[in-house]
Design an enzyme around this catalytic site. Structure first.
Site, PDB file in Angstrom:
ATOM      1  N   ALA A   1       0.860  -1.180   0.000  1.00 12.35           N
ATOM      2  CA  ALA A   1       0.000   0.000   0.000  1.00 12.35           C
ATOM      3  C   ALA A   1       0.897   1.231   0.000  1.00 12.35           C
ATOM      4  O   ALA A   1       2.075   1.151   0.356  1.00 12.35           O
ATOM      5  CB  ALA A   1      -0.878  -0.013   1.245  1.00 12.35           C
TER       6      ALA A   1
ATOM      7  N   GLY B   1       0.486  -5.170   0.578  1.00  9.93           N
ATOM      8  CA  GLY B   1      -0.640  -5.107  -0.346  1.00  9.93           C
ATOM      9  C   GLY B   1      -0.274  -5.625  -1.732  1.00  9.93           C
ATOM     10  O   GLY B   1      -1.135  -6.124  -2.466  1.00  9.93           O
TER      11      GLY B   1
ATOM     12  N   GLU C   1      -0.677  -9.180  -1.532  1.00 11.85           N
ATOM     13  CA  GLU C   1      -2.118  -9.449  -1.412  1.00 11.85           C
ATOM     14  C   GLU C   1      -2.809  -9.345  -2.777  1.00 11.85           C
ATOM     15  O   GLU C   1      -3.778 -10.045  -3.037  1.00 11.85           O
ATOM     16  CB  GLU C   1      -2.739  -8.489  -0.382  1.00 11.85           C
TER      17      GLU C   1
ATOM     18  N   GLU D   1       3.947  -5.846   6.938  1.00 14.01           N
ATOM     19  CA  GLU D   1       3.130  -4.838   7.632  1.00 14.01           C
ATOM     20  C   GLU D   1       3.473  -4.744   9.109  1.00 14.01           C
ATOM     21  O   GLU D   1       3.428  -3.663   9.703  1.00 14.01           O
ATOM     22  CB  GLU D   1       1.638  -5.151   7.466  1.00 14.01           C
TER      23      GLU D   1
HETATM   24  C1  3H9 Z   1       0.393  -2.464   3.288  1.00 11.10           C
HETATM   25  O1  3H9 Z   1       0.672  -2.925   2.222  1.00 11.10           O
HETATM   26  C2  3H9 Z   1      -0.969  -2.566   3.912  1.00 11.10           C
HETATM   27  C3  3H9 Z   1      -1.859  -3.547   3.217  1.00 11.10           C
HETATM   28  O2  3H9 Z   1      -1.686  -4.835   3.768  1.00 11.10           O
HETATM   29  C4  3H9 Z   1      -3.324  -3.236   3.449  1.00 11.10           C
HETATM   30  C5  3H9 Z   1      -3.924  -2.163   2.661  1.00 11.10           C
HETATM   31  C6  3H9 Z   1      -5.393  -2.069   2.848  1.00 11.10           C
HETATM   32  N1  3H9 Z   1       4.625   3.485   0.262  1.00 11.10           N
HETATM   33  O3  3H9 Z   1      13.362   1.726   0.968  1.00 11.10           O
HETATM   34  P1  3H9 Z   1      13.811   2.509  -0.217  1.00 11.10           P
HETATM   35  C7  3H9 Z   1       9.459   4.847  -0.843  1.00 11.10           C
HETATM   36  S1  3H9 Z   1       1.519  -1.631   4.216  1.00 11.10           S
HETATM   37  C8  3H9 Z   1       5.112   4.683  -0.073  1.00 11.10           C
HETATM   38  O4  3H9 Z   1      14.813   3.569  -0.009  1.00 11.10           O
HETATM   39  P2  3H9 Z   1      14.939   0.100  -1.302  1.00 11.10           P
HETATM   40  C9  3H9 Z   1      10.498   5.191   0.202  1.00 11.10           C
HETATM   41  O5  3H9 Z   1       9.989   6.082   1.161  1.00 11.10           O
HETATM   42  C10 3H9 Z   1       2.955  -1.565   3.185  1.00 11.10           C
HETATM   43  N2  3H9 Z   1       6.427   4.915  -0.314  1.00 11.10           N
HETATM   44  O6  3H9 Z   1      14.309   1.557  -1.392  1.00 11.10           O
HETATM   45  C11 3H9 Z   1      11.589   5.805  -0.656  1.00 11.10           C
HETATM   46  O7  3H9 Z   1      11.194   7.109  -0.962  1.00 11.10           O
HETATM   47  P3  3H9 Z   1      12.271   8.275  -1.099  1.00 11.10           P
HETATM   48  C12 3H9 Z   1       3.688  -2.841   3.177  1.00 11.10           C
HETATM   49  C13 3H9 Z   1       7.250   3.869  -0.230  1.00 11.10           C
HETATM   50  O8  3H9 Z   1      15.184  -0.321  -2.689  1.00 11.10           O
HETATM   51  C14 3H9 Z   1      11.514   4.989  -1.939  1.00 11.10           C
HETATM   52  O9  3H9 Z   1      10.204   4.381  -1.942  1.00 11.10           O
HETATM   53  N3  3H9 Z   1       4.921  -2.671   2.450  1.00 11.10           N
HETATM   54  C15 3H9 Z   1       6.789   2.595   0.105  1.00 11.10           C
HETATM   55  O10 3H9 Z   1      16.027   0.062  -0.309  1.00 11.10           O
HETATM   56  C16 3H9 Z   1      12.550   3.906  -2.035  1.00 11.10           C
HETATM   57  O11 3H9 Z   1      12.499   3.109  -0.874  1.00 11.10           O
HETATM   58  C17 3H9 Z   1       6.039  -2.277   3.069  1.00 11.10           C
HETATM   59  O12 3H9 Z   1       6.072  -2.072   4.257  1.00 11.10           O
HETATM   60  C18 3H9 Z   1       5.412   2.409   0.352  1.00 11.10           C
HETATM   61  N4  3H9 Z   1       4.878   1.205   0.657  1.00 11.10           N
HETATM   62  O13 3H9 Z   1      13.780  -0.836  -0.707  1.00 11.10           O
HETATM   63  C19 3H9 Z   1       7.241  -2.140   2.180  1.00 11.10           C
HETATM   64  N5  3H9 Z   1       7.842   1.739   0.124  1.00 11.10           N
HETATM   65  O14 3H9 Z   1      13.130   7.888  -2.238  1.00 11.10           O
HETATM   66  C20 3H9 Z   1       8.041  -0.958   2.584  1.00 11.10           C
HETATM   67  C21 3H9 Z   1       8.921   2.476  -0.190  1.00 11.10           C
HETATM   68  O15 3H9 Z   1      11.445   9.473  -1.339  1.00 11.10           O
HETATM   69  N6  3H9 Z   1       9.138  -0.719   1.672  1.00 11.10           N
HETATM   70  N7  3H9 Z   1       8.569   3.756  -0.414  1.00 11.10           N
HETATM   71  O16 3H9 Z   1      12.998   8.296   0.212  1.00 11.10           O
HETATM   72  C22 3H9 Z   1      10.303  -1.392   1.721  1.00 11.10           C
HETATM   73  O17 3H9 Z   1      10.500  -2.323   2.480  1.00 11.10           O
HETATM   74  C23 3H9 Z   1      11.408  -0.923   0.804  1.00 11.10           C
HETATM   75  O18 3H9 Z   1      11.119   0.396   0.452  1.00 11.10           O
HETATM   76  C24 3H9 Z   1      11.576  -1.765  -0.478  1.00 11.10           C
HETATM   77  C25 3H9 Z   1      12.598  -1.048  -1.402  1.00 11.10           C
HETATM   78  C26 3H9 Z   1      12.095  -3.143  -0.099  1.00 11.10           C
HETATM   79  C27 3H9 Z   1      10.283  -1.892  -1.229  1.00 11.10           C
END
Ligand code: 3H9
Length: 692
Positions: free
Chosen positions: A66, A105, A108, A128
């Protein structure tokens, strides 16, 4: 190709409809993405030429979850559930084509497709829990139906990213295709599915794996017991477990309802807000306003570490793990041998636990060059000094390095308190000098405090920030001041902890309150672990502090079985009657009238001054932003992430309340509690640290 909106398009290739998402940086499920997905699938379903649909993403990853930036705001566009319903009920096979990380998400969404095809480098997870949530779009109900209850429990409570091979083995992925050939591979897979003409099955209808766990509540009770320590204080892991339990005991739609209810509860609570803050804080810390992204980076191909003690050894391991050769220096052969031996033993222990192979151990050790000659550092690009914490010694080392190191090499000190500018002044190249403050154990703790001197060059800062990332640290740039950010604030807490035991509390009262707050241990247990005699000189001791008295009584901490606590043979701490007497006698001698001290006072006395000191650090510009201070404390000192760090916690409590508390303490105990001007101003203006 038909553009559905600015982030989604649909291409029809023969009988396959390919829905492509392109929403940098991580294809998160923003309103536009949800809208695009819904539109694209509706169109593909309506198109009679399309017999199967592939969902694929451009950029570095499949949907990573998400869009966290939308949390807490009013929702626009279709809900994720609406999108999922369209995909899951598609009358034609849907194949999710996965690369990068399919998370939250994103997974999902993939779980409502009929099949999941991935490249070997892909990873899948429901992380999450790490932002204080649970998968709120059916993840807790569908995942156990695919991988079984035990694996689902593990995945939702750790948030681990499961590599493609393991995901294939557990049935989460249906096929792995060649790296770089995902699109063609997924289309080919869809054609095979069409050729086989099997009936479409939805995960929600597959109950065998959850039924297998029915009537076995011990699966859950044992899981809770085994992880109790790890989950201490956190709400989200327990809620995740309850949802997986529901997947076993309730019909699918009832399970979904419970998941929704618990998701909303977590979403509106302070823990998730704190953990989301910590997530963005960590990423924000990587950005230094006056050091632009295109600042030249100094290539670091070889590292020198001076000192092979606990710190130097741990620091070296970080680089060896990253494949960067290290020359490690000690003055005496026996210390060098011991230090190298400890590094090898650490690796061998990791290998015994199955987390490294023997070949990995040898590969790392082969990158290490032990030496007793400082001159051997002449070809290093980065030299980190980790010698005794005394300015004269540091100055001598840096003076020598100045003569030995090649031009442009970064000269770093691991000092935890000392003035970087004074150290830099002992060289002819202060622009190359920086503080790289690692936290013990340096190969484990994630924090790297990078201390900027008055003359440190921007390329030295940029390179240090980047090297932090390379070795897997969370790097935070701080300014030069006594103790920098972390230890400067720690000193506030330590001072109050000592005062409290004179005024009426006992060490175990203070420790209990801070442990219950969520810290890994209290200040007295920590002193015992580190050793009470650090910095204690038997020749100069004069019973002037409780600590000195304890050292004089040979109570040196855990290592000799007695410190602030008594320890049994298993190192279990017990309150000590002897220490209690020392404290009472000491207070009496000083004519301190002891009184009953409440847990609340202990907490406020220890933590409010830290928030206040953080505010001073901010107002002096020694931290770029309040969230950097939080990142330091969460990653370097085990501050409970579910309170977001000291500054975020201060705001949760209310800055007005913290200020009032400081003023009341100032009246009773003096100017150690003098409120910072910034705190006063923010409260007067009704603002938070973000507006500082
Ligand atoms: C969810 O899914 C809830 C659902 O179950 C239910 C819904 C109803 N959103 O980490 P990085 C940005 S909860 C918005 O440096 P990497 C991050 O801020 C979500 N922005 O890169 C950064 O921005 P900036 C569950 C996001 O390659 C840029 O992307 N998912 C999100 O080292 C690059 O990120 C998670 O918790 C996001 N979801 O790692 C995953 N994710 O450049 C969270 C990232 O402006 N994300 N950004 O600073 C991660 O674990 C890592 O970002 C990922 C990439 C592994 C994806």
């Amino acid at each position: 190709m038909t553009a559905i909106n600015n982030v989604t398009d649909l291409t029809v290739e023969g009988d396959i409809g390919v829905v492509t998402l392109n929403s940098p940086p991580v294809n998160a499920l923003s309103a536009a993405v949800r809208e695009g997905l819904k539109g694209a699938f509706e169109q593909a379903i309506a198109d009679s030429a399309v017999k199967a649909i592939v969902l694929i993403c451009d950029g570095k990853t499949f949907i990573a979850g998400a869009d966290i930036t939308e949390f807490g705001k009013a929702m626009t566009g279709p809900s994720l559930q609406e999108v999922q319903n369209v995909i899951e009920n598609a009358p034609k096979p849907v194949v999710a084509a996965i690369h990068g990380t399919v998370l939250g998400g994103g997974l999902e969404v993939a779980l409502v497709a009929h099949y999941r095809v991935a490249v070997p480098s892909a990873k899948a997870g429901l992380p999450e829990v790490n932002i204080g949530l649970l998968p709120g779009a059916g993840g807790t109900q569908r995942l156990p139906r695919v991988v079984g209850v035990e694996k689902a429990l593990e995945m939702v409570t750790t948030g681990q990213h499961v590599p493609a091979k393991a995901a294939l083995a557990m049935g989460l992925f249906d096929s792995i295709v060649e790296e770089g050939a995902l699109r063609d591979g997924a289309i080919a897979f869809a054609r095979v599915v069409l050729a086989e003409d099997k009936p479409l099955t939805r995960i929600r209808d597959q109950n065998a794996k959850v039924e297998a766990a029915r009537g076995k509540p011990e699966i859950f009770s044992e899981f809770r017991k085994a992880n109790a320590r790890k989950f201490r204080g956190f709400k989200a892991p327990e809620y995740n477990i309850q949802c997986v339990e529901a997947s076993v005991n309730l019909p699918f739609d009832e399970g979904l309802k419970l998941e929704r209810k618990l998701f909303m509860e977590l979403m509106s609570g302070s823990q998730s807000a704190a953990q989301r803050h910590a997530f963005f804080a960590e990423r924000q810390a990587a950005k230094v306003p006056d050091v632009p992204d295109d600042t030249p980076i100094i290539p670091v191909r070889k590292v020198g570490v001076i000192g092979a003690g606990t710190m130097g050894g741990g620091i070296s391991m970080n680089f060896l793990n990253a494949g960067i050769p290290v020359t490690i220096i000690e003055a005496k052969a026996e210390n060098l041998d011991r230090g190298v031996g400890v590094i090898r033993r650490n690796y061998e222990n990791t290998a015994k636990k199955g987390r490294l192979t023997e070949a990995d151990v040898e590969k790392r050790m082969a990158l290490l060059t032990p030496s007793m000659n400082l001159e051997d550092l002449a070809d290093c690009d980065l030299i980190i000094e980790a010698v005794f914490e005394l300015m004269e010694i540091k100055q001598e080392v840096f003076g020598k390095l100045d003569r030995i190191a090649k031009p442009g090499a970064i000269l770093a000190s691991n000092t935890s308190y000392l003035d970087i500018d004074v150290i830099a002044a002992s060289t002819s190249r202060p622009e190359s000098v920086i503080g790289l403050h690692f936290f013990s154990p340096a190969n484990v703790m994630r924090l790297l405090e990078i201390v900027r001197g008055a003359k440190t060059d921007k390329s030295v800062i940029a390179t240090s920030m980047q090297i932090g990332k390379t070795i897997g640290k969370v790097a935070v740039l701080v300014g030069n001041c006594h103790g920098f950010v972390g230890n400067r604030m720690l000193a506030q807490r330590q001072r109050e902890a000592m005062s409290l035991i004179l005024e009426g509390a006992m060490p175990w009262d203070v420790d209990r309150v801070l442990y219950d707050f969520g810290l890994p241990m209290g200040p007295f247990a920590m002193s015992d672990l580190a050793g009470l005699d650090i910095g204690w000189d038997p020749a100069k001791t004069s019973s002037s502090t409780i600590r000195e008295v304890l050292c004089e009584m040979d109570r040196r901490g855990q290592k000799n079985g007695k410190g602030f606590y008594d320890y049994d043979e298993n190192r279990v701490a017990k309150p000590s009657a002897e220490v209690e007497k020392v404290i009472l006698d000491f207070a009496e001698k000083r004519q301190i009238q002891r009184r009953q001290i409440s847990d609340q006072e202990i907490l406020e006395r220890c933590l409010y001054p830290m928030v206040n000191e953080g505010a001073k650090i901010l107002e002096e510009g020694k931290a770029i932003r309040a969230s950097d201070i939080d990142t330091v404390w969460i990653n370097g000192y085990g501050w409970p992430v579910y309170t977001g760090g000291p500054m975020f916690w201060g705001e949760l409590v209310g800055l007005d309340k913290v200020l009032a508390g400081m003023k009341a303490f100032q009246e009773q105990h003096g100017d150690d509690f003098k409120p910072s001007a910034l705190l006063e101003r923010l409260v007067a203006e009704g603002k938070g640290f973000k507006d500082a």
